[in-house]
Design an enzyme around this catalytic site. Structure first.
Site, PDB file in Angstrom:
ATOM      1  N   LYS A   1      -0.937  14.156   9.909  1.00  0.00           N
ATOM      2  CA  LYS A   1      -1.615  13.477   8.799  1.00  0.00           C
ATOM      3  C   LYS A   1      -1.966  14.520   7.749  1.00  0.00           C
ATOM      4  CE  LYS A   1      -3.072   9.280   7.776  1.00  0.00           C
ATOM      5  NZ  LYS A   1      -2.427   8.027   8.191  1.00  0.00           N
TER       6      LYS A   1
HETATM    7  P1  NAD Z   1      -5.297   1.217   0.087  1.00  0.00           P
HETATM    8  O1  NAD Z   1      -5.809   2.413  -0.621  1.00  0.00           O
HETATM    9  O2  NAD Z   1      -4.110   0.513  -0.438  1.00  0.00           O
HETATM   10  O3  NAD Z   1      -6.483   0.133   0.246  1.00  0.00           O
HETATM   11  C1  NAD Z   1      -7.731   0.418   0.781  1.00  0.00           C
HETATM   12  C2  NAD Z   1      -8.624  -0.792   0.526  1.00  0.00           C
HETATM   13  O4  NAD Z   1      -9.873  -0.591   1.190  1.00  0.00           O
HETATM   14  C3  NAD Z   1      -8.949  -1.016  -0.953  1.00  0.00           C
HETATM   15  O5  NAD Z   1      -8.996  -2.411  -1.227  1.00  0.00           O
HETATM   16  C4  NAD Z   1     -10.350  -0.420  -1.092  1.00  0.00           C
HETATM   17  O6  NAD Z   1     -11.107  -0.964  -2.161  1.00  0.00           O
HETATM   18  C5  NAD Z   1     -10.928  -0.822   0.250  1.00  0.00           C
HETATM   19  N1  NAD Z   1     -12.092  -0.031   0.625  1.00  0.00           N
HETATM   20  C6  NAD Z   1     -12.266   1.311   0.542  1.00  0.00           C
HETATM   21  N2  NAD Z   1     -13.504   1.633   0.973  1.00  0.00           N
HETATM   22  C7  NAD Z   1     -14.094   0.468   1.346  1.00  0.00           C
HETATM   23  C8  NAD Z   1     -15.353   0.134   1.860  1.00  0.00           C
HETATM   24  N3  NAD Z   1     -16.276   1.081   2.082  1.00  0.00           N
HETATM   25  N4  NAD Z   1     -15.623  -1.159   2.141  1.00  0.00           N
HETATM   26  C9  NAD Z   1     -14.696  -2.116   1.913  1.00  0.00           C
HETATM   27  N5  NAD Z   1     -13.475  -1.882   1.411  1.00  0.00           N
HETATM   28  C10 NAD Z   1     -13.194  -0.590   1.131  1.00  0.00           C
HETATM   29  O7  NAD Z   1      -5.074   1.693   1.594  1.00  0.00           O
HETATM   30  P2  NAD Z   1      -4.102   1.055   2.682  1.00  0.00           P
HETATM   31  O8  NAD Z   1      -2.809   1.761   2.617  1.00  0.00           O
HETATM   32  O9  NAD Z   1      -4.162  -0.418   2.610  1.00  0.00           O
HETATM   33  O10 NAD Z   1      -4.809   1.561   4.033  1.00  0.00           O
HETATM   34  C11 NAD Z   1      -5.922   0.881   4.595  1.00  0.00           C
HETATM   35  C12 NAD Z   1      -6.098   1.341   6.034  1.00  0.00           C
HETATM   36  O11 NAD Z   1      -4.893   1.091   6.762  1.00  0.00           O
HETATM   37  C13 NAD Z   1      -6.377   2.824   6.226  1.00  0.00           C
HETATM   38  O12 NAD Z   1      -7.198   3.003   7.363  1.00  0.00           O
HETATM   39  C14 NAD Z   1      -5.011   3.408   6.516  1.00  0.00           C
HETATM   40  O13 NAD Z   1      -5.058   4.624   7.223  1.00  0.00           O
HETATM   41  C15 NAD Z   1      -4.439   2.297   7.360  1.00  0.00           C
HETATM   42  N6  NAD Z   1      -2.975   2.266   7.419  1.00  0.00           N
HETATM   43  C16 NAD Z   1      -2.223   2.174   6.292  1.00  0.00           C
HETATM   44  C17 NAD Z   1      -0.833   2.111   6.410  1.00  0.00           C
HETATM   45  C18 NAD Z   1       0.053   1.914   5.219  1.00  0.00           C
HETATM   46  O14 NAD Z   1       1.268   1.739   5.411  1.00  0.00           O
HETATM   47  N7  NAD Z   1      -0.459   1.896   4.016  1.00  0.00           N
HETATM   48  C19 NAD Z   1      -0.237   2.183   7.674  1.00  0.00           C
HETATM   49  C20 NAD Z   1      -1.039   2.248   8.811  1.00  0.00           C
HETATM   50  C21 NAD Z   1      -2.419   2.285   8.670  1.00  0.00           C
END
Ligand code: NAD
Length: 434
Positions: free
Chosen positions: A114
């Site tokens: 990561k």
């Molecule tokens: P992103 O940046 O696209 O979205 C994150 C979302 O969370 C946004 O809507 C943001 O406003 C919201 N957020 C942030 N802090 C917050 C809080 N304190 N309370 C409520 N909402 C909050 O990110 P993403 O890619 O959707 O990733 C989200 C999660 O999924 C992370 O934990 C990431 O590690 C995990 N993840 C992502 C992927 C991927 O392919 N993008 C794959 C596996 C896991």
């Protein structure tokens, strides 16, 4: 067994501590020997860099960046790049190990890594973000490589950052190397189906789990915390399959509509408002805490770590939690949820759809060939279902949670691969995964 339980690190909500506690529980079930336990609990490599960046106002700001390679036992390491003000070395270390377990649980040939930069991407211009991504890539260009370590998007990064990373790495190598990163724009060698892959996997995991716990997905009520890539795609795809999304949220707060949120509208609103749902009027305004305690069938935490801890686990009323985010539930909350009879599909299984299609993207880049969307969906859905069924049957067999079962499946695979590689196992014809 003589290895010691991991000591608490820093504070009670450290994601590294939560990861280590779960690792320890599964290691005890597997009766891992001490050598393998110490190898698997440690990260291979941790890199910290300082990145001086010229800001648009002429000043220079220094950002701290990290890359942690947890393991290369199953193959080149794979893991996203996070741009967020909360990024720190412990968080990146936990997320790297989770990538190792995730790749193992869905049986793809990658280790875990990561990366992260402590910054606030929402307050930075596009050109500042480009300079930061390029500087990070230059600092890591000996670490990255299609056969060594392959980044991807995570919180705060997306196809733009992946395009800059691919370009900067290719410049340093003097040739175009698109397989060095996944989650790229399709025109640069990205895969169709990657953008929605994690949310799609969450949808597949949710429907599989609902069937097992005998809740009809049609009209099942769902609350989704986080409306970024993962949360919005999961909400959209579950709605398409008949679920009723009654609440969504992002950093601006939550929005509740008992008749069902119009998810398509919410996505359009967010896209037209710099990625934010602030002032979205498709639902009554609630807080993120209220969203987590709604009386719904399914709760999907898809924002950041530690949304559910021992402080609020008792208030959770959902019957099923599907972890779209990495580490949204602290270790202490696990037992509270279990006692309440709430089933949790753990992150390392539930959100693996992204890394599965990232793997397909890497395979396509290396073949110089493009798959159709249909092939991507068919193969990723099938891997998700197979992994879910495998974890579910381990949990039934040993009467343990899906989380412990997923860690057991993952750690067993990595441990046995390690043993073969170091020569302490010899090939057995009846080895179940030979
Ligand atoms: P992103 O940046 O696209 O979205 C994150 C979302 O969370 C946004 O809507 C943001 O406003 C919201 N957020 C942030 N802090 C917050 C809080 N304190 N309370 C409520 N909402 C909050 O990110 P993403 O890619 O959707 O990733 C989200 C999660 O999924 C992370 O934990 C990431 O590690 C995990 N993840 C992502 C992927 C991927 O392919 N993008 C794959 C596996 C896991």
């Amino acid at each position: 067994m003589s290895y010691k339980e991991p000591a608490p690190i820093m504070h009670d909500k450290d994601p590294l501590e939560s990861m280590m506690k779960r690792f320890h529980i599964a290691a005890e079930y597997l009766n891992l020997d001490e050598e393998v336990y110490s190898v698997l609990k440690s990260s291979n490599k941790k890199i910290i860099v300082s990145l001086p960046i010229s800001m648009d106002d002429g000043s220079v700001k220094v950002f701290e960046g990290y890359r942690v390679i947890h393991s290369n036992i199953l193959g080149p390491s794979k893991g996203g790049l996070r741009f967020d003000p909360g990024v720190n070395l412990n968080e990146v270390t936990a997320l790297a190990a989770w990538m190792t377990w995730k790749c193992a649980v869905v049986d793809i040939p990658y280790g875990g890594a990561k990366g992260g930069v402590c910054c606030d991407p929402r307050s930075m211009s596009k050109s500042e973000l480009e300079r930061l991504t390029r500087a990070y890539t230059q600092a890591m260009h000996d670490v990255f490589g299609p056969d060594k370590d392959i980044p991807a998007p995570d919180v705060g990064t997306g196809p733009d950052q992946m395009a800059w990373l691919m370009d900067e790495y290719s410049r340093a190598r003097g040739t175009t190397v698109n397989a060095v990163v996944t989650g790229k724009p399709i025109i640069l060698g990205g895969s169709v189906g990657r953008i929605e892959a994690t949310g799609r996997g969450v949808m597949v995991a949710t429907l599989s789990a609902l069937t097992k716990i005998k809740i009809n997905p049609f009209n099942a009520t769902v609350a989704v915390q986080g409306f970024g890539n993962v949360g919005s795609w999961a909400a959209n795809l579950l709605k398409e399959r008949g679920c009723k999304i009654v609440a969504i949220s992002d950093i601006s707060g939550g929005y509740y509509n008992e008749k069902g949120i119009d998810v398509g509208n919410a996505i359009t609103y967010r896209n037209e408002h710099k990625g934010s749902l602030e002032k979205f009027d498709g639902g009554k305004k609630i807080s993120n805490e209220e969203l987590l305690s709604l009386d719904v069938d399914v709760l999907i935490p898809a924002a950041l770590e530690n949304a559910i801890t021992e402080k609020n686990a008792n208030q959770i009323k959902a019957r099923l939690i599907v972890e779209g985010a990495n580490g949204p539930t602290s270790h202490e909350a696990d037992s509270i949820l279990e006692k309440k009879g709430i089933v949790a599909v753990p992150d390392i299984l539930a959100n693996a759809g992204g890394v599965i299609v990232s793997y397909f993207e890497w395979v396509q880049n290396r073949l110089g060939f493009k798959w159709t969307k249909n092939r991507v969906y068919r193969r990723s859905d099938s891997i998700m279902k197979q992994a879910f069924n495998n974890v579910f049957s381990i949990s039934k067999k040993y009467k343990i949670s899906l989380r412990t079962a997923a860690y057991i499946a993952a750690i067993d695979k990595v441990a046995r691969t390690y043993k073969y590689r170091d020569g302490s196992f010899t090939f057995q014809k009846n080895d179940k995964n030979s």
